[in-house]
Design an enzyme around this catalytic site. Structure first.
Site: not given
Ligand code: 3PG
Ligand code: MG
Length: 397
Positions: A36, A198, A355, A378
């Site tokens: 990143r 899931k 991830g 996310g």
């Molecule tokens: C992540 O690592 O997915 C982003 O930096 C967002 O982090 P967060 O899920 O804590 O908002």
């Protein structure tokens, strides 16, 4: 595109507040994966080349509005400095007020300032207009380069974009272009791979994908839920038995939309969840009552590679089996390698994110061959779900 890029901005002599995502994995105070950080470099160097002064806004972990010393961004300074040879990296101990103002006022040429964790202020996650105004007061232009945090409507990702002339940074631009190519206006046929544990966490995703893609390959634990819904016994496998109706509804929606669903045809089962556990390949209908499904079998992989070969675009989220433990990474590896090879030949556009997915593709050794690997977890999922990401929406003004 509905949003501006660095090319549209006059940055000469201006302070550019750049929202980045340097929420990187760390162990014992050291960054273990600097991906990143490396990916924000083009934005920083382009701002400097245009005579601007880059000031980085970022969060780290989830301190929940309090100063938590272990979550200080000071820890990422060495990795950021290593990624920016020849550029001076300065750190300010607060993202607003005196420390930030002084660090910015003292900036020289070829310098970048990293401000302390925005989440040390409770107003960040509340998208407090006061915090957004205090952040905006530090600069003249806002650049959002944090696609992976764009699903959060926070002061530094959303509120501030409404207060300053704003644009997307290079990484944000790359992410949005890749996702647009994969799911917005893709070359067809499009195949999506969705795996992971899931169904319940990926309902919106599956519901959206069946209306957009030609083929949907379902793998991992969530495939078991679909098998159970169809009356196939899965023994001791992970499965959400209470999700059967939902799974059937997704299958019906796929049918109406003309999306072909691909479930496992054969399975790799074991009695223990551990590396090297004795395993056997069986037809999908023959999982013994005392065994669990840990991977897809060779016939399933053959079907997947056939679908890949007949497709022009692939979007991938989630592994096909228990890829963390051998030999249950076999289906994920084989499918990933096929996708990588087709991409290298120019036959396939392949985009992946999340991830676990990136870890799986790295393990299969094919991440470099993919057309694009998203830096987001996310946010990538929410984008695939068809949701408007607040951080992106705010750039559209
Ligand atoms: C992540 O690592 O997915 C982003 O930096 C967002 O982090 P967060 O899920 O804590 O908002
Ligand atoms: Mg996260």
């Amino acid at each position: 595109m509905a949003w501006k890029t660095l090319d549209d901005m006059d940055l000469a002599g201006k302070v550019a507040l750049v929202r980045v995502d340097v929420n990187v994995p760390m162990e014992n105070g050291k960054v273990t994966d600097a991906t990143r950080i490396e990916r924000i470099v083009p934005t920083i160097t382009d701002i400097l080349a245009k005579g601007g002064k880059p000031v980085l806004l970022a969060h780290f972990d989830r301190p929940k509005g309090k100063v938590v010393p272990e979550m200080s961004l000071r820890q990422v300074v060495p990795a950021l400095q290593a990624a920016l040879p020849g550029i001076k990296v300065t750190f300010a101990s607060d993202c607003i007020g005196g420390p930030a103002k002084i660090a910015i006022a003292e900036m020289g040429d070829n310098e970048v300032v990293l401000l302390e964790n925005t989440r040390f202020h409770a107003g960040e996650e509340k998208n407090d207009p006061m915090l957004a105004a205090s952040l905006a007061a530090l600069g003249e232009v806002y650049v959002n380069d944090a696609f992976s945090a764009a699903h959060r409507a926070h002061a530094s990702t959303e509120g501030i974009a409404r207060l300053l002339p704003s644009c997307a940074g290079r990484l944000m631009q790359a992410e949005l272009s890749a996702l647009e190519a994969a799911l917005g206006t893709p070359q067809r046929p499009v195949v999506a791979v969705v795996g992971g544990a899931k169904v319940s966490t990926k309902l919106d995703l599956l519901g959206n994908l069946v209306t957009k893609v030609n083929h949907l390959i379902i793998g991992g634990g969530m495939a078991n839920t679909f098998l159970v819904a169809q009356g196939i016994e899965v023994g001791k496998s992970l499965a959400e038995r209470d999700m059967a109706e939902t799974a059937l509804a997704i299958l019906a929606k796929a049918d109406q939309s003309g999306c072909a669903i691909h479930l496992p045809k054969d399975i790799v089962v074991a009695r223990e969840f551990k590396a090297g556990a004795a395993s056997e390949v069986l037809p999908v209908t023959e999982c013994p009552a005392d065994a669990m499904i840990l991977d897809a079998g060779p016939a399933t992989v053959a079907n997947i590679t056939e679908v890949f070969s007949a497709s022009r675009t692939l979007i991938w989220n989630g592994p096909l089996g228990a890829f963390e433990i051998e030999p249950f990474d076999a289906a994920t590896n084989a499918a990933a390698q096929k996708a990588g090879a087709l991409t290298a030949e120019g036959a396939l556009i392949s985009v992946a994110g999340g991830g676990d997915t990136v870890a799986a593709l790295n393990k299969a050794g094919v991440a470099d061959q993919f057309t694009y690997i998203s830096s987001a977890g996310g946010a990538f999922l929410e984008w695939m779900e068809g949701k408007d990401l607040p951080g992106v929406a705010a750039l559209k003004g």
